[in-house]
Scaffold this active site. Sequence first.
Site, PDB file in Angstrom:
ATOM      1  N   ALA A 155      -4.840   1.594   9.616  1.00 33.19           N
ATOM      2  CA  ALA A 155      -4.763   1.812  11.065  1.00 33.19           C
ATOM      3  C   ALA A 155      -5.936   1.189  11.798  1.00 33.19           C
ATOM      4  CB  ALA A 155      -4.689   3.312  11.365  1.00 33.19           C
ATOM      5  N   ILE A 163       0.640   3.704   6.264  1.00 33.36           N
ATOM      6  CA  ILE A 163      -0.377   3.686   7.325  1.00 33.36           C
ATOM      7  C   ILE A 163      -1.349   4.839   7.088  1.00 33.36           C
ATOM      8  CG2 ILE A 163      -0.840   3.778   9.799  1.00 33.36           C
ATOM      9  CD1 ILE A 163       2.026   2.876  10.290  1.00 33.36           C
ATOM     10  N   HIS A 164      -2.621   4.508   6.994  1.00 32.96           N
ATOM     11  CA  HIS A 164      -3.687   5.500   6.825  1.00 32.96           C
ATOM     12  C   HIS A 164      -4.919   4.928   7.511  1.00 32.96           C
ATOM     13  CE1 HIS A 164      -5.403   2.919   3.674  1.00 32.96           C
ATOM     14  NE2 HIS A 164      -4.136   2.685   3.386  1.00 32.96           N
ATOM     15  N   GLY A 165      -6.045   5.577   7.396  1.00 33.08           N
ATOM     16  CA  GLY A 165      -7.254   5.171   8.119  1.00 33.08           C
ATOM     17  C   GLY A 165      -7.619   3.711   7.993  1.00 33.08           C
ATOM     18  N   ASP A 180       0.860  -1.183   0.000  1.00 34.90           N
ATOM     19  CA  ASP A 180       0.000   0.000   0.000  1.00 34.90           C
ATOM     20  C   ASP A 180       0.890   1.225   0.000  1.00 34.90           C
ATOM     21  OD1 ASP A 180      -1.803   2.121   0.608  1.00 34.90           O
ATOM     22  OD2 ASP A 180      -3.132   0.720   1.640  1.00 34.90           O
TER      23      ASP A 180
END
Length: 159
Positions: A18, A13-15, A9
């Site tokens: 996470a 780290i994103h919504g 990805d």
Amino acid sequence: MSIVHARIDERLIHGQVAMVWTNTVGANRIMVVNDKAVKDEMMISALKIAKPAGVKLSILSKNKAVEKIKAGTYDNDKVFLITKNIQDMEFLIENGVELKHVNVGNIAKREGSVSIKKSVEVTEEDIASIHNLINKGVEVTAMMLPSEPDVSIETFLPK
């Protein structure tokens, strides 16, 4: 092996990662593997902010990740492994990190890329890397969210 999920990805780290993925796979450590991220203080700060509370974070170069994984450093953790691109994941596997399944989550449009699925753009190099992984016995899927069907990325690749 302590890796509970491996994902490609480019957003790292994103919504979705996470909250949704980390909880779904039951990870207590997120391992970001990317040679550029290790040297980028702004990215390191952003990753620390983005990770869920109570989840450990490791940001490693490809070589350091191979070294630490093979040494058993994270054997007591449930690791969610994330690379920014297919080639970083391929490097880990080529260098002895044993993975049975890799999920491609998000790769943005670049020069020479073609869209194979919403949010997944691949180049000829990416396609060659995907085939290399599949030929090594790695199951490669393309899922944005865990609720999507867990089907082989081959069904999306151009014929």
